[in-house]
Design a protein around this motif. Structure first.
Motif, PDB file in Angstrom:
ATOM      1  N   LEU A  11      64.647  41.636  40.869  1.00  0.00           N
ATOM      2  CA  LEU A  11      65.696  42.359  40.162  1.00  0.00           C
ATOM      3  C   LEU A  11      66.991  42.367  40.967  1.00  0.00           C
ATOM      4  O   LEU A  11      68.080  42.137  40.410  1.00  0.00           O
ATOM      5  N   ALA A  12      66.896  42.591  42.269  1.00  0.00           N
ATOM      6  CA  ALA A  12      68.086  42.576  43.124  1.00  0.00           C
ATOM      7  C   ALA A  12      68.742  41.199  43.114  1.00  0.00           C
ATOM      8  O   ALA A  12      69.976  41.090  43.050  1.00  0.00           O
ATOM      9  N   GLY A  13      67.936  40.152  43.155  1.00  0.00           N
ATOM     10  CA  GLY A  13      68.491  38.798  43.118  1.00  0.00           C
ATOM     11  C   GLY A  13      69.210  38.507  41.819  1.00  0.00           C
ATOM     12  O   GLY A  13      70.288  37.894  41.804  1.00  0.00           O
ATOM     13  N   ILE A  14      68.634  38.945  40.711  1.00  0.00           N
ATOM     14  CA  ILE A  14      69.273  38.728  39.406  1.00  0.00           C
ATOM     15  C   ILE A  14      70.573  39.505  39.310  1.00  0.00           C
ATOM     16  O   ILE A  14      71.588  38.994  38.824  1.00  0.00           O
ATOM     17  N   ILE A  15      70.569  40.744  39.800  1.00  0.00           N
ATOM     18  CA  ILE A  15      71.779  41.565  39.758  1.00  0.00           C
ATOM     19  C   ILE A  15      72.882  40.950  40.620  1.00  0.00           C
ATOM     20  O   ILE A  15      74.042  40.846  40.195  1.00  0.00           O
ATOM     21  N   ALA A  18      74.256  37.903  38.926  1.00  0.00           N
ATOM     22  CA  ALA A  18      75.110  38.255  37.793  1.00  0.00           C
ATOM     23  C   ALA A  18      76.485  38.725  38.259  1.00  0.00           C
ATOM     24  O   ALA A  18      77.511  38.345  37.677  1.00  0.00           O
ATOM     25  N   PHE A  19      76.527  39.543  39.311  1.00  0.00           N
ATOM     26  CA  PHE A  19      77.811  40.042  39.800  1.00  0.00           C
ATOM     27  C   PHE A  19      78.640  38.967  40.490  1.00  0.00           C
ATOM     28  O   PHE A  19      79.864  39.040  40.484  1.00  0.00           O
ATOM     29  N   THR A  20      78.009  37.983  41.101  1.00  0.00           N
ATOM     30  CA  THR A  20      78.758  36.925  41.780  1.00  0.00           C
ATOM     31  C   THR A  20      79.063  35.757  40.864  1.00  0.00           C
ATOM     32  O   THR A  20      79.728  34.808  41.277  1.00  0.00           O
ATOM     33  N   GLY A  21      78.572  35.804  39.635  1.00  0.00           N
ATOM     34  CA  GLY A  21      78.859  34.738  38.668  1.00  0.00           C
ATOM     35  C   GLY A  21      78.019  33.489  38.882  1.00  0.00           C
ATOM     36  O   GLY A  21      78.404  32.406  38.444  1.00  0.00           O
ATOM     37  N   LYS A  22      76.890  33.610  39.550  1.00  0.00           N
ATOM     38  CA  LYS A  22      76.046  32.451  39.831  1.00  0.00           C
ATOM     39  C   LYS A  22      74.685  32.582  39.152  1.00  0.00           C
ATOM     40  O   LYS A  22      73.678  32.125  39.667  1.00  0.00           O
TER      41      LYS A  22
END
Length: 112
Positions: A11-15, A18-22
């Protein structure tokens, strides 16, 4: 507990992605990693099957039982809480023997 830890890390990796646009790169990396995981599993299946077969031949030949008897004093010292004649002693001894013989991948199924 470990499932929760893995879930939190995913979940942390997905978040973060998403925030870094990657998020697209994260998806591609997940697919590539799954391909590598399948390849690793196929390779491990062959090698573990071979070494487990060798350990079974050694067991039927009596080598494992002889080495287990030789390890009994050390097992009693290292694992005083395991009762004499308990099945766990055989598993522990088999795991140690597999490692002593250099059959590291065969030690995995015998450990447990």
């Amino acid at each position: 507990m470990l499932n929760k830890l893995w879930g939190i890390m995913l979940l942390a990796g997905i978040i973060v992605a998403a925030f870094t646009g990657k998020i697209g790169e994260a998806g591609t990396a997940a697919i590539d990693s799954s391909k590598e995981a399948v390849t690793l599993c196929i390779a491990m299946l062959g090698v573990m099957s071979m070494w487990t077969g060798i350990m079974n031949v050694a067991k039927k030949a009596g080598l494992i039982d002889a080495m287990t008897r030789a390890l009994r004093p050390a097992l009693r010292f290292l694992f005083p809480g395991v009762p004499e004649g308990h099945r766990a002693n055989e598993y522990i001894a088999s795991n140690i023997i597999a490692n002593m013989l250099g059959l590291g991948w065969a030690a995995t199924p015998y450990g447990g």
